[in-house]
Design a protein around this motif. Structure first.
Motif, mmCIF file in Angstrom:
data_model
loop_
_atom_site.group_PDB
_atom_site.id
_atom_site.type_symbol
_atom_site.label_atom_id
_atom_site.label_comp_id
_atom_site.label_asym_id
_atom_site.label_seq_id
_atom_site.Cartn_x
_atom_site.Cartn_y
_atom_site.Cartn_z
ATOM 1 N N ASN A 117 0.828 -1.219 0.000
ATOM 2 C CA ASN A 117 0.000 0.000 0.000
ATOM 3 C C ASN A 117 0.855 1.258 0.000
ATOM 4 O O ASN A 117 0.515 2.264 0.647
ATOM 5 C CB ASN A 117 -0.931 0.041 1.223
ATOM 6 N N LEU A 118 1.988 1.224 -0.717
ATOM 7 C CA LEU A 118 2.895 2.364 -0.734
ATOM 8 C C LEU A 118 3.097 2.833 -2.172
ATOM 9 O O LEU A 118 2.749 2.148 -3.133
ATOM 10 C CB LEU A 118 4.250 1.980 -0.115
ATOM 11 N N ILE A 119 3.662 4.027 -2.306
ATOM 12 C CA ILE A 119 3.983 4.549 -3.632
ATOM 13 C C ILE A 119 5.462 4.278 -3.914
ATOM 14 O O ILE A 119 6.302 4.382 -3.023
ATOM 15 C CB ILE A 119 3.669 6.057 -3.747
ATOM 16 N N PRO A 120 5.817 3.918 -5.149
ATOM 17 C CA PRO A 120 7.206 3.590 -5.459
ATOM 18 C C PRO A 120 8.018 4.839 -5.810
ATOM 19 O O PRO A 120 7.559 5.706 -6.556
ATOM 20 C CB PRO A 120 7.076 2.668 -6.678
ATOM 21 N N VAL A 121 9.229 4.912 -5.264
ATOM 22 C CA VAL A 121 10.140 6.016 -5.554
ATOM 23 C C VAL A 121 11.559 5.466 -5.638
ATOM 24 O O VAL A 121 11.961 4.646 -4.799
ATOM 25 C CB VAL A 121 10.071 7.119 -4.466
ATOM 26 N N LEU A 122 12.300 5.893 -6.637
ATOM 27 C CA LEU A 122 13.741 5.622 -6.687
ATOM 28 C C LEU A 122 14.449 6.813 -6.077
ATOM 29 O O LEU A 122 14.148 7.964 -6.402
ATOM 30 C CB LEU A 122 14.212 5.423 -8.133
ATOM 31 N N TYR A 123 15.417 6.558 -5.197
ATOM 32 C CA TYR A 123 16.057 7.661 -4.482
ATOM 33 C C TYR A 123 17.571 7.552 -4.569
ATOM 34 O O TYR A 123 18.152 6.512 -4.279
ATOM 35 C CB TYR A 123 15.606 7.642 -3.020
ATOM 36 N N LYS A 124 18.198 8.641 -4.994
ATOM 37 C CA LYS A 124 19.646 8.748 -5.096
ATOM 38 C C LYS A 124 20.223 7.662 -5.999
ATOM 39 O O LYS A 124 21.179 6.977 -5.634
ATOM 40 C CB LYS A 124 20.292 8.726 -3.710
ATOM 41 N N CYS A 125 19.623 7.523 -7.167
ATOM 42 C CA CYS A 125 20.120 6.553 -8.143
ATOM 43 C C CYS A 125 21.030 7.267 -9.145
ATOM 44 O O CYS A 125 21.000 8.488 -9.287
ATOM 45 C CB CYS A 125 18.964 5.862 -8.855
ATOM 46 N N SER A 126 21.810 6.491 -9.862
ATOM 47 C CA SER A 126 22.749 7.047 -10.832
ATOM 48 C C SER A 126 22.026 7.363 -12.144
ATOM 49 O O SER A 126 20.846 7.060 -12.334
ATOM 50 C CB SER A 126 23.877 6.062 -11.084
ATOM 51 N N ALA A 127 22.780 7.936 -13.086
ATOM 52 C CA ALA A 127 22.193 8.330 -14.362
ATOM 53 C C ALA A 127 21.677 7.130 -15.141
ATOM 54 O O ALA A 127 20.639 7.211 -15.812
ATOM 55 C CB ALA A 127 23.229 9.095 -15.183
ATOM 56 N N ASN A 128 22.366 5.991 -15.066
ATOM 57 C CA ASN A 128 21.925 4.803 -15.811
ATOM 58 C C ASN A 128 20.548 4.334 -15.339
ATOM 59 O O ASN A 128 19.668 4.024 -16.144
ATOM 60 C CB ASN A 128 22.942 3.675 -15.661
#
Length: 624
Positions: free
Chosen positions: A369-380
């Motif tokens: 029941n959460l929203i997905p987020v990518l955090y502090k990922c690289s350019a690729n």
């Protein structure tokens, strides 16, 4: 124990007696106003209903119960029961069908769920029933308020409905800022905003379908649907509050009381037919379904923390203290951190990123029941997210250098050499810890927090022996007194700066000496990459206003000082990004990460959080 058991049974008997008494009183009030021969007229109206009305009402009933089952899927995800969505839907539909017919919804629903799902305890079944009942009533209140404001409704409902709608933003804000609530010794997790939106959506579908079923069964054109809907919602709320079996009594009383222009014969005929199709038939089907309980089918549990030392990003070690875990599947492996509203995929995947990575994170977020987020990922990884039509934002810059062959004799390191000499002249001695002097380190930690304010958490490390035991720790002494220390996440591919601590009166250059000593040690061990962690992203020069606002955010967070400190080591600055399905979701996700950092829950298996080197944590969108 026996007294407690007897008290609970007496309390339930009292509740049942009160519900029956309320229902009986309501029915008496209705029957007292009926004219002689009323029931003969009702019989005539029922026989005159077109068969297609029953068929369409049955279809609407199916739609309503399909929506009802979704409440249980949301509740099981909230409590992390491991029950599949399919089994949750089936058991929930059966439980609600029985509960709404027999009355005392929380208790009867819990018994039905316990019977249908042998893998859960009676206590969990009661928690599920209570959660569904309370959340549905809250959602029903919002839906009813909207209907009363938009559609024709009794005049007295305007101000209460308006008050509910105006209070809704405050309730949402409270759920966002306080994801856990403590009442005495009881600690409860508040449903996420995604869960609340899901419940609100399915409540609207459920009640609309149920009201349509009733409308189709009222003979003739006795009442308009726009008039019936708010009355139906009010009647449903009254029935649920009283807990009478099938809502009999309060439901009819509200409809008869606030729809006086409708012929009572037609209205009661529709209600009787509605009860047969919407209450009796689903209850009978549910009783048959309960004769054969579902088999236990658990979802795969989070994988234990394994092989973190082999990760390409050493900073994934942060999940040892913030409740994160490794999400491992056939497609990809990554470190994730669940917060109040967000499933945060930290940094890059542990394995080579592929097109299934985004789907894996989205599916895991949905299961919680959460929203997905990518955090502090690289350019690729950011490019991978953008190819999946996610919104990507540049939020930070990471300071990276190569420890092997690190040489400070060149001219650009003039300031660093001066800092190192100053610390050496002051008698500062740097050592790598083999045994942690925890008592002295705790004193340094306390002095730091006293000077810098409340400790933070989340993606920032913690001062804890179990946590630091997995790190490379460097100590700064003056004489026999520990005056500062720094810790690094360590792996076979990288070291990453995590914890920095110093007393307020340390000599100039002490922290520079700690970091330099760590770089030298990493080079001696042939560590190919060392990260000094990240600082806020540089302001976008395309807008003067954005630059000013971003610079203000950087100043308030200490980002400028961090960047200047790390620049002394002449690192290579690597852009880091955040990504989410759209701009609004990313804004909510970054706000939630900020809340989790500045208002952390108690860390898992740790003593206390600390004030990290990376004390800005989330760069503003203005700095993108």
């Amino acid at each position: 124990m026996i007294k407690s058991f007897m008290f609970k049974h007496r309390l339930r008997a009292v509740q049942l007696g009160a519900s029956l008494a309320i229902g009986g009183a309501c029915l008496w009030m209705i029957l007292a106003q009926l004219a002689p021969g009323f029931w003969d007229d009702v019989s005539v109206e029922l026989r005159g209903l077109h068969p297609m009305s029953f068929v369409m009402a049955a279809v609407c009933t199916c739609v309503s119960f399909l929506a009802l089952g979704r409440y249980d899927a949301t509740a099981h995800r909230h409590f992390r029961t491991g029950i599949s969505s399919r089994q949750a839907n089936i058991s929930g539909t059966a439980a609600i069908a029985l509960a709404q017919t027999l009355g005392l919804g929380v208790l009867t629903g819990a018994v039905a769920r316990w019977r249908m799902l042998p893998g859960i305890s009676m206590g969990m079944a009661l928690r599920l029933s209570g959660f569904i009942c309370l959340s549905f009533m809250a959602a029903l209140l919002v839906v009813t308020a909207l209907a009363c404001l938009v559609l024709p409704a009794p005049s007295f409902t305007f101000w209460p409905a308006l008050a509910v709608i105006l209070a809704l933003p405050l309730a949402v804000a409270a759920a966002f800022f306080y994801p856990t609530v403590t009442v005495g010794r009881l600690r409860m997790k508040v449903p996420s905003l995604a869960a609340l939106c899901s419940i609100l959506f399915w409540t609207a579908i459920d009640t609309m379908a149920a009201a349509t079923a009733l409308y189709l069964l009222i003979p003739g054109d006795a009442i308009a649907f726009t008039t019936l809907l708010p009355l139906f919602l009010m009647a449903l709320g009254a029935a649920l509050l009283t807990g009478t079996p099938g809502g009999v009594g309060p439901f009819e009383l509200v409809l008869f009381g606030f729809a006086p222009e409708v012929a009572s014969v037609q209205l009661l005929s529709g209600i009787i037919a509605f009860r047969a199709i919407y209450y009796a038939a689903p209850a009978l089907i549910a009783m048959v379904a309960m004769m054969r309980p579902l088999t236990k089918s658990d979802l795969s549990a989070p994988v234990p923390l394994l092989k973190l030392n082999d990760a390409s990003r050493a900073e994934v070690g942060i999940i040892r203290q913030n409740g994160g875990y490794l999400l491992q599947s056939a497609e990809t492996d990554c470190a994730v951190w669940p917060t109040g509203q967000t499933l945060c995929a930290l940094f890059d995947p542990l394995t080579r990123p592929n097109n299934d990575f985004i789907k894996t994170v989205q599916n895991e977020a949905r299961l919680k029941n959460l929203i997905p987020v990518l955090y502090k990922c690289s350019a690729n990884t950011a490019l991978l997210a953008r190819s999946a039509a996610w919104f990507v934002s540049h939020i930070a810059d990471e300071a990276v250098l190569k420890p092997v062959g690190f040489d400070i004799t060149a001219a650009p390191f003039r300031t660093l050499r001066r800092k190192l000499r100053a610390a050496q002249k002051s008698g500062v001695i740097i050592k790598q810890a083999t045994t942690l002097p925890l008592a002295q380190m705790a004193q340094v930690d306390a002095a730091w927090q006293q000077a810098n304010g409340r400790a933070r958490g989340g993606t920032m490390g913690v001062f804890c022996a179990d946590y630091l035991a997995h790190q490379q720790v460097f100590l700064a002494y003056r004489g026999n007194t520990l005056i500062a220390f720094a810790s690094f996440h360590s792996g076979t591919h990288e070291w990453c700066l995590d914890l920095m601590r110093q007393r307020s009166d340390v000599p100039d250059g002490t922290m520079h000496s700690l970091i330099h000593h760590a770089i030298v040690c990493a080079g001696q061990r042939a560590i190919p990459r060392l990260s000094l962690a990240a600082t806020p992203a540089c302001p976008d020069p395309s807008s003067a206003v954005m630059v000013k606002l971003a610079q203000y955010v950087v100043r308030q967070s200490g980002g400028a000082g961090l960047r200047q400190f790390k620049s002394n080591f002449r690192p290579r600055w690597q852009s880091l990004y955040a990504a989410a399905p759209n701009r609004a979701v990313l804004a909510v996700g970054l706000a939630d990460i900020t809340r989790a950092v500045h208002r952390p829950d108690a860390p898992l298996a740790v003593a206390q959080p600390h004030h990290h080197d990376e004390n800005y944590e989330v760069a503003s969108r203005l700095a993108s």
